[in-house]
Design a protein around this motif. Structure first.
Motif, mmCIF file in Angstrom:
data_model
loop_
_atom_site.group_PDB
_atom_site.id
_atom_site.type_symbol
_atom_site.label_atom_id
_atom_site.label_comp_id
_atom_site.label_asym_id
_atom_site.label_seq_id
_atom_site.Cartn_x
_atom_site.Cartn_y
_atom_site.Cartn_z
ATOM 1 N N LYS A 28 54.914 -17.360 35.543
ATOM 2 C CA LYS A 28 54.332 -16.117 36.049
ATOM 3 C C LYS A 28 52.810 -16.153 35.950
ATOM 4 O O LYS A 28 52.107 -15.710 36.864
ATOM 5 N N LEU A 29 52.300 -16.680 34.839
ATOM 6 C CA LEU A 29 50.846 -16.796 34.683
ATOM 7 C C LEU A 29 50.254 -17.747 35.710
ATOM 8 O O LEU A 29 49.160 -17.514 36.240
ATOM 9 N N LEU B 172 49.987 -10.828 31.880
ATOM 10 C CA LEU B 172 49.181 -11.644 30.960
ATOM 11 C C LEU B 172 49.973 -12.083 29.736
ATOM 12 O O LEU B 172 49.610 -13.063 29.066
ATOM 13 N N LEU B 173 51.070 -11.387 29.435
ATOM 14 C CA LEU B 173 51.914 -11.708 28.277
ATOM 15 C C LEU B 173 53.187 -12.429 28.689
ATOM 16 O O LEU B 173 54.089 -12.627 27.862
ATOM 17 N N LEU C 145 55.512 -20.270 44.196
ATOM 18 C CA LEU C 145 54.542 -21.310 43.875
ATOM 19 C C LEU C 145 54.587 -22.449 44.884
ATOM 20 O O LEU C 145 53.547 -23.033 45.212
ATOM 21 N N THR C 146 55.774 -22.768 45.376
ATOM 22 C CA THR C 146 55.890 -23.802 46.411
ATOM 23 C C THR C 146 55.068 -23.430 47.640
ATOM 24 O O THR C 146 54.299 -24.245 48.165
ATOM 25 N N VAL C 147 55.210 -22.180 48.082
ATOM 26 C CA VAL C 147 54.490 -21.721 49.270
ATOM 27 C C VAL C 147 52.994 -21.610 48.990
ATOM 28 O O VAL C 147 52.163 -22.069 49.790
ATOM 29 N N VAL C 148 52.637 -21.008 47.864
ATOM 30 C CA VAL C 148 51.226 -20.814 47.530
ATOM 31 C C VAL C 148 50.503 -22.157 47.393
ATOM 32 O O VAL C 148 49.386 -22.331 47.903
ATOM 33 N N ASP C 149 51.132 -23.097 46.730
ATOM 34 C CA ASP C 149 50.509 -24.423 46.580
ATOM 35 C C ASP C 149 50.328 -25.102 47.931
ATOM 36 O O ASP C 149 49.308 -25.763 48.172
#
Length: 200
Positions: free
Chosen positions: A132-133, A126-127, A98-102
């Motif tokens: 992760k979502l 999805l669950l 998430l750090t990289v993607v953001d």
């Protein structure tokens, strides 16, 4: 091969924020020229895994701001289409991913696409836990599912076994079911490596 229950494996409990490898400017980890980040740690333990060492969450070295900056610098070239997250298991290393993607979205908006491989299926994710979502919602293409040795197929595009899918995440989230990437095109025949003796 292991099959976790929903939210059984949590990145916050497992991830050590280690990186197994980073490969810039490659042509094999998705469409176009890509920069690929291999995170460390995976619990699926698929039979025939081609990268068993990376199943260890402390394999390699810690993720750093310097590496993050290097990824962004490499992505800045016009000929680079996007970033690919692999492993290991990206969805068990959500803090790093998430750090990289953001940062990619901050620097490039939607100019660069983001692919991820995962042992989780789209339906399983999805669950899953909120992190992760969040990661799922921030990527464009998901190659999903465990590698199954009995279903290994060399004709497949970007995946190793026939149960795995190349999923358009945005369309899938909008429709509520997995939508296969429209450019998916498997080969009609496999091209095994030619032995030197066969050329003589």
């Amino acid at each position: 091969m292991r099959n976790p229950k929903p939210q059984e494996w949590l990145a916050e409990e497992l991830s050590q924020n280690y990186i197994a490898d980073y490969k810039a400017f490659n042509f094999v980890d998705g469409e176009g020229v890509r920069n690929s980040l291999y995170v460390s740690g995976c619990l699926f333990a698929c039979e025939g895994c081609f990268n068993q060492a990376v199943q260890n969450f402390r394999y390699g070295k810690p993720f750093t701001k310097e590496l993050e900056d290097k990824i962004i610098e490499d992505l800045s070239h016009d000929y680079v289409q996007g970033l690919t997250l692999l492993g290991g298991e990206p969805f068990l290393n959500t803090e790093v991913c998430l750090t990289v993607v953001d940062r990619v979205h901050q620097e490039f908006g939607t100019q660069k696409d983001i692919w991820s491989w995962s042992g989780y299926t789209f339906e399983e994710l999805l669950l899953e836990s909120n992190d992760k979502l969040e990661l799922l919602n921030k990527i464009d293409i998901l190659v999903d599912g465990r590698f199954e040795l009995s279903k290994r197929n060399l004709n497949l595009q970007f995946r190793g076994s026939s149960n795995q899918r190349i999923i358009d995440v945005k369309k899938s989230l909008a429709s509520g079911q997995a939508v296969i990437w429209e450019k998916c095109h498997d080969a009609d025949q496999a091209y095994e490596q030619i032995k030197k003796s066969e050329l003589i």
